[in-house]
Design a protein around this motif. Structure first.
Motif, PDB file in Angstrom:
ATOM      1  N   LYS A  75      -2.223 -56.420 -42.841  1.00  0.00           N
ATOM      2  CA  LYS A  75      -2.338 -56.087 -41.425  1.00  0.00           C
ATOM      3  C   LYS A  75      -3.253 -56.877 -40.745  1.00  0.00           C
ATOM      4  O   LYS A  75      -3.021 -57.497 -39.816  1.00  0.00           O
ATOM      5  CB  LYS A  75      -2.182 -54.729 -40.974  1.00  0.00           C
ATOM      6  CG  LYS A  75      -1.132 -53.898 -41.573  1.00  0.00           C
ATOM      7  CD  LYS A  75      -1.054 -52.569 -41.214  1.00  0.00           C
ATOM      8  CE  LYS A  75      -1.144 -52.231 -39.489  1.00  0.00           C
ATOM      9  NZ  LYS A  75      -1.222 -50.688 -39.329  1.00  0.00           N
ATOM     10  N   GLU A 128      16.078 -59.525 -42.426  1.00  0.00           N
ATOM     11  CA  GLU A 128      16.790 -59.475 -41.515  1.00  0.00           C
ATOM     12  C   GLU A 128      17.437 -60.832 -40.985  1.00  0.00           C
ATOM     13  O   GLU A 128      16.653 -61.796 -41.287  1.00  0.00           O
ATOM     14  CB  GLU A 128      16.104 -58.823 -40.402  1.00  0.00           C
ATOM     15  CG  GLU A 128      15.930 -57.286 -40.341  1.00  0.00           C
ATOM     16  CD  GLU A 128      15.007 -56.835 -39.134  1.00  0.00           C
ATOM     17  OE1 GLU A 128      14.469 -57.523 -38.359  1.00  0.00           O
ATOM     18  OE2 GLU A 128      14.801 -55.600 -39.337  1.00  0.00           O
ATOM     19  N   LYS A 138      -0.965 -59.247 -38.859  1.00  0.00           N
ATOM     20  CA  LYS A 138      -0.669 -58.523 -37.763  1.00  0.00           C
ATOM     21  C   LYS A 138       0.737 -57.632 -37.869  1.00  0.00           C
ATOM     22  O   LYS A 138       1.249 -57.177 -36.992  1.00  0.00           O
ATOM     23  CB  LYS A 138      -0.368 -59.266 -36.573  1.00  0.00           C
ATOM     24  CG  LYS A 138      -1.677 -60.326 -36.320  1.00  0.00           C
ATOM     25  CD  LYS A 138      -2.874 -59.677 -36.233  1.00  0.00           C
ATOM     26  CE  LYS A 138      -4.033 -60.486 -35.732  1.00  0.00           C
ATOM     27  NZ  LYS A 138      -5.349 -59.937 -36.198  1.00  0.00           N
ATOM     28  N   LEU A 139       1.173 -57.468 -39.337  1.00  0.00           N
ATOM     29  CA  LEU A 139       2.319 -56.675 -39.395  1.00  0.00           C
ATOM     30  C   LEU A 139       1.720 -56.052 -40.796  1.00  0.00           C
ATOM     31  O   LEU A 139       1.171 -56.268 -41.614  1.00  0.00           O
ATOM     32  CB  LEU A 139       3.588 -57.655 -39.831  1.00  0.00           C
ATOM     33  CG  LEU A 139       4.123 -58.172 -38.722  1.00  0.00           C
ATOM     34  CD1 LEU A 139       5.411 -59.179 -39.173  1.00  0.00           C
ATOM     35  CD2 LEU A 139       4.817 -57.123 -37.836  1.00  0.00           C
ATOM     36  N   SER A 140       2.480 -54.598 -40.941  1.00  0.00           N
ATOM     37  CA  SER A 140       2.063 -54.123 -42.344  1.00  0.00           C
ATOM     38  C   SER A 140       3.215 -54.869 -43.306  1.00  0.00           C
ATOM     39  O   SER A 140       4.042 -55.507 -42.763  1.00  0.00           O
ATOM     40  CB  SER A 140       2.852 -52.630 -42.251  1.00  0.00           C
ATOM     41  OG  SER A 140       4.151 -52.623 -42.059  1.00  0.00           O
ATOM     42  N   LYS A 142       5.215 -53.740 -45.454  1.00  0.00           N
ATOM     43  CA  LYS A 142       6.733 -53.321 -45.217  1.00  0.00           C
ATOM     44  C   LYS A 142       7.382 -53.869 -43.903  1.00  0.00           C
ATOM     45  O   LYS A 142       8.642 -54.491 -44.318  1.00  0.00           O
ATOM     46  CB  LYS A 142       6.656 -51.496 -45.074  1.00  0.00           C
ATOM     47  CG  LYS A 142       8.197 -51.061 -44.968  1.00  0.00           C
ATOM     48  CD  LYS A 142       8.223 -49.748 -44.914  1.00  0.00           C
ATOM     49  CE  LYS A 142       9.360 -49.077 -44.695  1.00  0.00           C
ATOM     50  NZ  LYS A 142       9.505 -47.594 -44.783  1.00  0.00           N
ATOM     51  N   SER A 143       6.858 -53.817 -42.883  1.00  0.00           N
ATOM     52  CA  SER A 143       7.614 -54.769 -41.721  1.00  0.00           C
ATOM     53  C   SER A 143       7.345 -56.105 -42.273  1.00  0.00           C
ATOM     54  O   SER A 143       8.623 -56.678 -41.698  1.00  0.00           O
ATOM     55  CB  SER A 143       6.660 -54.501 -40.381  1.00  0.00           C
ATOM     56  OG  SER A 143       6.393 -53.163 -40.135  1.00  0.00           O
ATOM     57  N   TYR A 144       6.593 -56.738 -42.551  1.00  0.00           N
ATOM     58  CA  TYR A 144       6.834 -58.114 -43.057  1.00  0.00           C
ATOM     59  C   TYR A 144       8.102 -58.278 -43.822  1.00  0.00           C
ATOM     60  O   TYR A 144       8.847 -59.289 -43.619  1.00  0.00           O
ATOM     61  CB  TYR A 144       5.423 -58.621 -43.758  1.00  0.00           C
ATOM     62  CG  TYR A 144       5.593 -60.209 -44.183  1.00  0.00           C
ATOM     63  CD1 TYR A 144       5.173 -61.376 -43.191  1.00  0.00           C
ATOM     64  CD2 TYR A 144       5.990 -60.541 -45.513  1.00  0.00           C
ATOM     65  CE1 TYR A 144       5.555 -62.559 -43.487  1.00  0.00           C
ATOM     66  CE2 TYR A 144       6.148 -61.644 -45.724  1.00  0.00           C
ATOM     67  CZ  TYR A 144       5.827 -62.754 -45.089  1.00  0.00           C
ATOM     68  OH  TYR A 144       6.124 -64.167 -45.511  1.00  0.00           O
ATOM     69  N   ARG A 145       8.213 -57.394 -45.052  1.00  0.00           N
ATOM     70  CA  ARG A 145       9.399 -57.692 -45.695  1.00  0.00           C
ATOM     71  C   ARG A 145      10.763 -57.207 -45.112  1.00  0.00           C
ATOM     72  O   ARG A 145      11.606 -58.147 -45.340  1.00  0.00           O
ATOM     73  CB  ARG A 145       9.063 -56.724 -46.954  1.00  0.00           C
ATOM     74  CG  ARG A 145      10.395 -56.552 -47.705  1.00  0.00           C
ATOM     75  CD  ARG A 145      10.112 -55.623 -49.070  1.00  0.00           C
ATOM     76  NE  ARG A 145       9.461 -56.201 -50.049  1.00  0.00           N
ATOM     77  CZ  ARG A 145       8.977 -55.690 -51.191  1.00  0.00           C
ATOM     78  NH1 ARG A 145       8.835 -54.528 -51.184  1.00  0.00           N
ATOM     79  NH2 ARG A 145       8.345 -56.438 -52.242  1.00  0.00           N
ATOM     80  N   ASN A 146      10.666 -56.229 -44.050  1.00  0.00           N
ATOM     81  CA  ASN A 146      11.830 -56.236 -43.536  1.00  0.00           C
ATOM     82  C   ASN A 146      12.321 -57.295 -42.431  1.00  0.00           C
ATOM     83  O   ASN A 146      13.497 -57.979 -42.318  1.00  0.00           O
ATOM     84  CB  ASN A 146      11.720 -54.832 -42.560  1.00  0.00           C
ATOM     85  CG  ASN A 146      11.703 -53.786 -43.659  1.00  0.00           C
ATOM     86  OD1 ASN A 146      12.274 -53.845 -44.672  1.00  0.00           O
ATOM     87  ND2 ASN A 146      11.324 -52.622 -43.133  1.00  0.00           N
ATOM     88  N   SER A 147      11.219 -57.797 -41.964  1.00  0.00           N
ATOM     89  CA  SER A 147      11.715 -59.099 -41.094  1.00  0.00           C
ATOM     90  C   SER A 147      12.034 -60.383 -41.752  1.00  0.00           C
ATOM     91  O   SER A 147      12.795 -61.147 -41.405  1.00  0.00           O
ATOM     92  CB  SER A 147      10.123 -59.451 -40.520  1.00  0.00           C
ATOM     93  OG  SER A 147       9.323 -60.366 -41.318  1.00  0.00           O
TER      94      SER A 147
END
Length: 285
Positions: A269, A285, A273-275, A277-282
């Motif tokens: 992070k 998508e 600037k992302l967790s 998990k958020s990075y993987r999800n981005s």
């Protein structure tokens, strides 16, 4: 478009610049981290590479890697440049790019050319431009062979000048050995594989030098500290693992040398600037 072709896009490109139609003067190094670059230069030019200055009068071939800072100053008139940029992954199936002397820290990256040699290298770059503009399904395989043609042809030539300063040579050699030790730990291909060297002191011990000497050498050659270079490589691998594997966050953290997943999450992070998990999800998508 085939998935294999999609993967190639963004890993290689080739360009031509006529500097008489652009701002001339001082050229900074290529800033996209992780990209190697081969430049065919025309016109009197002064090159600043690491802590040395090299000049050529008419034609030259320049090899640069992501770890060595460089820039050049254009003098006189009639300057043009062909250049190609590519990632290590682009060449990997044909060999390891770091094993070629022209890209190793401590090597001499500038080759002064005769007019005949310049024309021969120019023909390769023109062939690259035609190939990348084609709709041939296997054009990136052809482009890989063209990159290797440039490298092998240069290895037959004598580079411009030498770097006589013993201290500079020592710093470049240490940088080369450090880079090799760091890169030898990647890519991580199994959840059973863990980074063994993560801390500056561990690298220094393997190189049998004081950690301060290691840090000074890397700072001199790359402009970055030992910790920064290690962190940069870890974050690159972390992004790759999160994007291309289904390993859970704890597994990724362990492979990258973090005993606690929470420490990895904080590290990631802080850089992205992302967790994780958020990075993987981005990327999904």
């Amino acid at each position: 478009m085939p998935e294999s072709l999609k993967k190639e896009i963004g890993q290689f490109n080739v360009f031509y610049i006529d500097y008489d139609n652009h701002d001339k003067g001082y050229c900074q190094s290529y800033r996209r981290r992780g990209f190697y670059k081969i430049s065919l230069l025309e016109g009197e030019t002064k090159l600043f590479y690491a802590d040395k200055t090299m000049t050529f009068k008419r034609y030259a071939l320049l090899f640069s890697n992501p770890n060595i800072p460089y820039s050049w100053e254009l003098t006189g008139n009639n300057h043009t440049s062909f250049f190609c940029v590519f990632t290590e992954e682009f060449i990997r199936q044909f060999g390891m790019i770091k094993t070629y002397a022209v890209f190793k820290p401590g090597s001499y990256p500038l080759f002064e050319l005769s007019e005949e040699q310049f024309r021969a290298f120019k023909d390769i770059f023109l062939a690259m431009q035609r190939e990348i503009a084609s709709d041939f399904l296997y054009k990136y395989d052809v482009l890989r062979t063209k990159v290797l043609d440039l490298i092998h042809a240069a290895l037959r030539l004598q580079p411009v000048g030498k770097l006589p300063n013993k201290e500079a040579n020592s710093a470049l050699r240490i940088t080369s050995l450090f880079t090799e030790l760091l890169e030898r730990q990647f890519p991580i291909e199994s959840t059973l594989q863990q980074m063994e060297l993560r801390r500056p002191a561990e690298f220094a011990n393997h190189l049998s030098i004081h950690v301060n000497h290691l840090n000074h050498s890397l700072k001199e050659v790359t402009g970055r500290t030992t910790s920064q270079l290690i962190a940069d490589r870890i974050i690159r691998e972390a992004r790759s693992l999160l994007q291309h594997t289904e390993w859970n966050i704890a597994e990724v953290a362990w492979c990258l040398g973090f005993e606690e997943a929470s420490n990895f999450i904080t590290f990631f992070k802080g850089r992205e600037k992302l967790s994780p998990k958020s990075y993987r999800n981005s990327k999904i998508e």
